[in-house]
Design a protein around this motif. Structure first.
Motif, PDB file in Angstrom:
ATOM      1  N   LEU A   1      -3.047   4.766 -33.077  1.00  0.00           N
ATOM      2  CA  LEU A   1      -1.896   4.072 -32.503  1.00  0.00           C
ATOM      3  C   LEU A   1      -0.718   5.029 -32.346  1.00  0.00           C
ATOM      4  CD1 LEU A   1      -0.486   1.440 -31.603  1.00  0.00           C
ATOM      5  CD2 LEU A   1       0.086   1.040 -34.005  1.00  0.00           C
ATOM      6  N   LEU A   2      -0.463   5.843 -33.360  1.00  0.00           N
ATOM      7  CA  LEU A   2       0.643   6.797 -33.310  1.00  0.00           C
ATOM      8  C   LEU A   2       0.390   7.871 -32.247  1.00  0.00           C
ATOM      9  CD1 LEU A   2       1.198   7.237 -37.160  1.00  0.00           C
ATOM     10  CD2 LEU A   2       2.721   6.054 -35.565  1.00  0.00           C
ATOM     11  N   VAL A   3      -0.870   8.314 -32.138  1.00  0.00           N
ATOM     12  CA  VAL A   3      -1.208   9.327 -31.131  1.00  0.00           C
ATOM     13  C   VAL A   3      -1.060   8.751 -29.727  1.00  0.00           C
ATOM     14  CG1 VAL A   3      -3.102  10.718 -30.192  1.00  0.00           C
ATOM     15  CG2 VAL A   3      -2.714  10.645 -32.660  1.00  0.00           C
ATOM     16  N   PHE A   4      -1.551   7.536 -29.519  1.00  0.00           N
ATOM     17  CA  PHE A   4      -1.441   6.910 -28.198  1.00  0.00           C
ATOM     18  C   PHE A   4       0.018   6.707 -27.813  1.00  0.00           C
ATOM     19  CE2 PHE A   4      -5.827   4.666 -28.375  1.00  0.00           C
ATOM     20  CZ  PHE A   4      -6.437   5.892 -28.173  1.00  0.00           C
ATOM     21  N   ARG A   5       0.838   6.391 -28.788  1.00  0.00           N
ATOM     22  CA  ARG A   5       2.262   6.197 -28.507  1.00  0.00           C
ATOM     23  C   ARG A   5       2.900   7.497 -28.020  1.00  0.00           C
ATOM     24  NH1 ARG A   5       7.395   5.483 -30.902  1.00  0.00           N
ATOM     25  NH2 ARG A   5       8.374   3.526 -30.251  1.00  0.00           N
TER      26      ARG A   5
ATOM     27  N   MET B   1     -11.623  10.671 -27.231  1.00  0.00           N
ATOM     28  CA  MET B   1     -10.810  10.766 -28.437  1.00  0.00           C
ATOM     29  C   MET B   1     -11.196   9.691 -29.452  1.00  0.00           C
ATOM     30  SD  MET B   1      -6.667  10.539 -28.863  1.00  0.00           S
ATOM     31  CE  MET B   1      -6.328  11.865 -27.732  1.00  0.00           C
ATOM     32  N   CYS B   2     -11.543   8.497 -28.964  1.00  0.00           N
ATOM     33  CA  CYS B   2     -11.816   7.373 -29.866  1.00  0.00           C
ATOM     34  C   CYS B   2     -13.273   7.300 -30.321  1.00  0.00           C
ATOM     35  CB  CYS B   2     -11.466   6.053 -29.179  1.00  0.00           C
ATOM     36  SG  CYS B   2      -9.742   5.843 -28.759  1.00  0.00           S
ATOM     37  N   CYS B   3     -14.182   7.592 -29.408  1.00  0.00           N
ATOM     38  CA  CYS B   3     -15.583   7.237 -29.657  1.00  0.00           C
ATOM     39  C   CYS B   3     -16.550   8.405 -29.735  1.00  0.00           C
ATOM     40  CB  CYS B   3     -16.067   6.276 -28.562  1.00  0.00           C
ATOM     41  SG  CYS B   3     -15.024   4.820 -28.331  1.00  0.00           S
ATOM     42  N   ALA B   4     -16.166   9.561 -29.242  1.00  0.00           N
ATOM     43  CA  ALA B   4     -17.148  10.629 -29.055  1.00  0.00           C
ATOM     44  C   ALA B   4     -17.098  11.716 -30.112  1.00  0.00           C
ATOM     45  CB  ALA B   4     -16.967  11.254 -27.672  1.00  0.00           C
ATOM     46  N   SER B   5     -16.379  11.523 -31.204  1.00  0.00           N
ATOM     47  CA  SER B   5     -16.294  12.572 -32.221  1.00  0.00           C
ATOM     48  C   SER B   5     -16.864  12.081 -33.549  1.00  0.00           C
ATOM     49  CB  SER B   5     -14.849  13.039 -32.411  1.00  0.00           C
ATOM     50  OG  SER B   5     -14.793  14.033 -33.416  1.00  0.00           O
ATOM     51  N   TYR B   6     -18.108  12.451 -33.790  1.00  0.00           N
ATOM     52  CA  TYR B   6     -18.721  12.116 -35.069  1.00  0.00           C
ATOM     53  C   TYR B   6     -17.991  12.797 -36.218  1.00  0.00           C
ATOM     54  CZ  TYR B   6     -21.960  12.664 -38.967  1.00  0.00           C
ATOM     55  OH  TYR B   6     -22.505  12.701 -40.214  1.00  0.00           O
ATOM     56  N   ARG B   7     -17.567  14.047 -35.995  1.00  0.00           N
ATOM     57  CA  ARG B   7     -16.934  14.800 -37.074  1.00  0.00           C
ATOM     58  C   ARG B   7     -15.618  14.156 -37.520  1.00  0.00           C
ATOM     59  NH1 ARG B   7     -19.057  17.515 -40.663  1.00  0.00           N
ATOM     60  NH2 ARG B   7     -20.316  18.642 -39.125  1.00  0.00           N
ATOM     61  N   ILE B   8     -14.809  13.689 -36.566  1.00  0.00           N
ATOM     62  CA  ILE B   8     -13.532  13.068 -36.927  1.00  0.00           C
ATOM     63  C   ILE B   8     -13.759  11.772 -37.692  1.00  0.00           C
ATOM     64  CG2 ILE B   8     -11.471  11.939 -35.977  1.00  0.00           C
ATOM     65  CD1 ILE B   8     -11.358  14.984 -35.962  1.00  0.00           C
ATOM     66  N   HIS B   9     -14.705  10.966 -37.250  1.00  0.00           N
ATOM     67  CA  HIS B   9     -15.010   9.723 -37.967  1.00  0.00           C
ATOM     68  C   HIS B   9     -15.473  10.028 -39.390  1.00  0.00           C
ATOM     69  CE1 HIS B   9     -15.834   7.704 -33.811  1.00  0.00           C
ATOM     70  NE2 HIS B   9     -14.545   7.857 -34.072  1.00  0.00           N
ATOM     71  N   SER B  10     -16.246  11.097 -39.537  1.00  0.00           N
ATOM     72  CA  SER B  10     -16.714  11.486 -40.867  1.00  0.00           C
ATOM     73  C   SER B  10     -15.559  11.935 -41.752  1.00  0.00           C
ATOM     74  CB  SER B  10     -17.743  12.612 -40.729  1.00  0.00           C
ATOM     75  OG  SER B  10     -18.091  13.137 -41.992  1.00  0.00           O
ATOM     76  N   ILE B  11     -14.628  12.714 -41.189  1.00  0.00           N
ATOM     77  CA  ILE B  11     -13.488  13.207 -41.970  1.00  0.00           C
ATOM     78  C   ILE B  11     -12.632  12.054 -42.469  1.00  0.00           C
ATOM     79  CG2 ILE B  11     -11.333  14.523 -41.814  1.00  0.00           C
ATOM     80  CD1 ILE B  11     -12.800  16.369 -39.806  1.00  0.00           C
ATOM     81  N   PHE B  12     -12.420  11.063 -41.606  1.00  0.00           N
ATOM     82  CA  PHE B  12     -11.583   9.929 -41.995  1.00  0.00           C
ATOM     83  C   PHE B  12     -12.308   8.981 -42.945  1.00  0.00           C
ATOM     84  CE2 PHE B  12      -8.645  11.004 -38.601  1.00  0.00           C
ATOM     85  CZ  PHE B  12      -7.445  10.426 -38.997  1.00  0.00           C
TER      86      PHE B  12
ATOM     87  N   TYR C   1      -6.087  19.549 -35.258  1.00  0.00           N
ATOM     88  CA  TYR C   1      -5.675  19.704 -33.857  1.00  0.00           C
ATOM     89  C   TYR C   1      -6.505  18.882 -32.877  1.00  0.00           C
ATOM     90  CZ  TYR C   1      -9.560  23.005 -32.825  1.00  0.00           C
ATOM     91  OH  TYR C   1     -10.777  23.591 -32.619  1.00  0.00           O
ATOM     92  N   PHE C   2      -7.470  18.111 -33.366  1.00  0.00           N
ATOM     93  CA  PHE C   2      -8.348  17.358 -32.481  1.00  0.00           C
ATOM     94  C   PHE C   2      -7.561  16.440 -31.551  1.00  0.00           C
ATOM     95  CE2 PHE C   2     -10.474  13.265 -31.743  1.00  0.00           C
ATOM     96  CZ  PHE C   2     -11.563  13.689 -30.982  1.00  0.00           C
ATOM     97  N   HIS C   3      -6.604  15.687 -32.091  1.00  0.00           N
ATOM     98  CA  HIS C   3      -5.885  14.706 -31.282  1.00  0.00           C
ATOM     99  C   HIS C   3      -4.848  15.345 -30.353  1.00  0.00           C
ATOM    100  CE1 HIS C   3      -7.404  12.140 -34.635  1.00  0.00           C
ATOM    101  NE2 HIS C   3      -7.647  11.332 -33.625  1.00  0.00           N
ATOM    102  N   THR C   4      -4.610  16.640 -30.500  1.00  0.00           N
ATOM    103  CA  THR C   4      -3.679  17.325 -29.598  1.00  0.00           C
ATOM    104  C   THR C   4      -4.395  18.013 -28.441  1.00  0.00           C
ATOM    105  OG1 THR C   4      -3.698  19.486 -30.735  1.00  0.00           O
ATOM    106  CG2 THR C   4      -2.238  17.796 -31.626  1.00  0.00           C
ATOM    107  N   LEU C   5      -5.715  18.158 -28.528  1.00  0.00           N
ATOM    108  CA  LEU C   5      -6.461  18.895 -27.510  1.00  0.00           C
ATOM    109  C   LEU C   5      -6.341  18.300 -26.109  1.00  0.00           C
ATOM    110  CD1 LEU C   5      -9.704  19.914 -29.448  1.00  0.00           C
ATOM    111  CD2 LEU C   5      -7.901  21.436 -28.622  1.00  0.00           C
ATOM    112  N   PRO C   6      -6.440  16.970 -25.929  1.00  0.00           N
ATOM    113  CA  PRO C   6      -6.288  16.439 -24.563  1.00  0.00           C
ATOM    114  C   PRO C   6      -4.964  16.804 -23.919  1.00  0.00           C
ATOM    115  CG  PRO C   6      -7.275  14.787 -25.986  1.00  0.00           C
ATOM    116  CD  PRO C   6      -6.849  15.909 -26.878  1.00  0.00           C
ATOM    117  N   TYR C   7      -3.880  16.753 -24.698  1.00  0.00           N
ATOM    118  CA  TYR C   7      -2.587  17.133 -24.115  1.00  0.00           C
ATOM    119  C   TYR C   7      -2.572  18.615 -23.764  1.00  0.00           C
ATOM    120  CZ  TYR C   7       2.319  18.062 -23.438  1.00  0.00           C
ATOM    121  OH  TYR C   7       3.514  18.483 -22.899  1.00  0.00           O
ATOM    122  N   LEU C   8      -3.067  19.460 -24.652  1.00  0.00           N
ATOM    123  CA  LEU C   8      -3.060  20.893 -24.394  1.00  0.00           C
ATOM    124  C   LEU C   8      -3.881  21.248 -23.158  1.00  0.00           C
ATOM    125  CD1 LEU C   8      -3.475  22.203 -28.054  1.00  0.00           C
ATOM    126  CD2 LEU C   8      -1.390  22.224 -26.680  1.00  0.00           C
ATOM    127  N   LEU C   9      -4.929  20.481 -22.892  1.00  0.00           N
ATOM    128  CA  LEU C   9      -5.773  20.755 -21.740  1.00  0.00           C
ATOM    129  C   LEU C   9      -5.198  20.192 -20.444  1.00  0.00           C
ATOM    130  CD1 LEU C   9      -9.314  20.166 -23.264  1.00  0.00           C
ATOM    131  CD2 LEU C   9      -8.521  22.276 -22.200  1.00  0.00           C
TER     132      LEU C   9
END
Length: 387
Positions: free
Chosen positions: A74-78, A94-105, A310-318
């Motif tokens: 929610l904070l990232v989308f904002r 960002m929401c569904c395609a990262s197994y690694r992020i889901h695992s970290i959280f 940095y995962f959630h910042t990658l779309p903006y950087l690209l």
């Protein structure tokens, strides 16, 4: 699950000592070693310690971290709503395609997501021009894990740009004062022990966990000269971006030290889409995200949980640079390759090299895609033959 218990159990053992009255930071330990995080980590995970029955109810902890994951999104989308840069379909990845992020959280329950969620809340406050509250939250995030300091050079630049040298000192004092307040119980008992354990910048990393330097021999990976070279590269990158991408190329960067009211009104920088519009929300996001990305690129070692840095910042950087329709697919492919590198366990020579290549491509795009565009030349109108 056993994978969850590895770090969660160690976290609970570390804060259990504090719950039992131990205030000497050097005595707080777990199965994975001594406590190496600042005091904010202790207070937050102490709350989780009591909320989960002294750490025994792992299922409840996973539910809590699932809630943290949704709050983080929610904070990232904002933040992304303010940019209007990233195509909507990218948010699916960002929401569904990262197994690694889901695992970290939700599986491993690391402290990195906690620090990043607080950081994204601070960035939201910066975008709302609530700089004092933002600095307070930024410092709180640092007190959970020190990787947040990778955003600090960008934040310092923004504070100088917004308030000047004298004006940014109170904001820096807010950051420092919170660190003192949070660490005070430990500073009063063993100040040297607390500072050396919680802010150990020279800590050695284990080669077996590295994601980004697997292609190097272990003796090079552990060599202090290699660490110094990475630090110099990091500082050089920050200097170049501060001089030529964060700051208007027309003005002297030393003008940032002046009171903003006494600066000469500057014309908008000649950059594509005015991405470096001074004082604008685009500028805030670009400076902070690129500052962090430079630090990730020059990191002495990246472990698997560091992906969330940095995962959630990658779309903006690209997508912060102008993108043609044909360029969308290569950028999505780049996200996919980075995800594949982080999901390769254990890391290989190929995966670590591929990760560096992807980082290098993003850096090149940030450098050349946000470079100044030359002012259009004004040629005299051609006289007609009849005239």
């Amino acid at each position: 699950p056993s994978d969850t218990e590895i770090d969660w159990k160690a976290y609970m053992q570390e804060v259990e000592g504090f719950a039992n009255g131990t205030l000497d930071y050097t005595q707080l330990k777990g199965d994975t070693g001594p406590l190496v995080y600042p005091a904010g980590f202790v207070y937050i995970f102490l709350g989780l310690y009591y909320a989960t029955g002294r750490g025994s109810d792992i299922r409840l902890a996973q539910y809590l971290f699932a809630g943290l994951y949704l709050l983080n999104l929610l904070l990232v989308f904002r933040i992304y709503c303010r940019t209007n840069k990233v195509p909507p379909y990218v948010f699916f990845f960002m929401c569904c395609a990262s197994y690694r992020i889901h695992s970290i959280f939700v599986l491993r329950l690391f402290n990195d997501p906690v620090a990043m969620a607080i950081l994204f809340l601070a960035i939201n406050l910066f975008l709302e021009e609530r700089w004092s509250w933002g600095c307070l939250l930024f410092s709180l995030a640092v007190s959970v894990k020190m990787n947040i300091l990778l955003f600090a050079p960008g934040l310092l630049f923004l504070l100088l740009q917004r308030f000047g040298l004298l004006g940014c000192i109170p904001k820096l004092c807010i950051c420092a004062l919170l660190q003192v307040v949070l660490g005070l119980p430990f500073l009063l008992v063993n100040p040297v022990g607390y500072l050396t354990r919680s802010f150990d910048l020279g800590r050695q990393f284990q080669f077996k966990w590295t994601v980004n330097w697997r292609f190097l021999p272990e003796e090079v990976f552990q060599n202090r000269a290699f660490h110094a070279a990475l630090l110099l590269a990091h500082l050089a990158g920050l200097g170049l971006f501060a001089l030529h991408r964060w700051h208007s190329s027309k003005g002297n960067i030393l003008t940032l030290l002046k009171n903003p009211a006494r600066r000469k009104p500057a014309s908008p920088p000649l950059t594509i889409n005015n991405i470096l519009w001074q004082g604008g929300q685009q500028g805030i996001i670009f400076v902070l995200f690129s500052s962090n990305f430079l630090g990730v690129c020059c990191s002495r070692s990246l472990h698997y949980q560091f992906y969330v840095w940095y995962f959630h910042t990658l779309p903006y950087l690209l997508w912060c640079t102008p993108t043609t329709k044909l360029a969308h697919m290569p950028k999505v492919l780049l996200l996919g390759v980075i995800e594949l590198c982080w999901n390769t366990y254990p890391s290989t020579v190929c995966s670590s090299l591929s990760l560096h290549i992807c980082h290098g491509l993003i850096l090149l795009q940030l450098w050349y895609g946000t470079g100044p565009t030359p002012a259009p030349s004004r040629k005299p109108a051609a006289t007609s033959k009849k005239a």
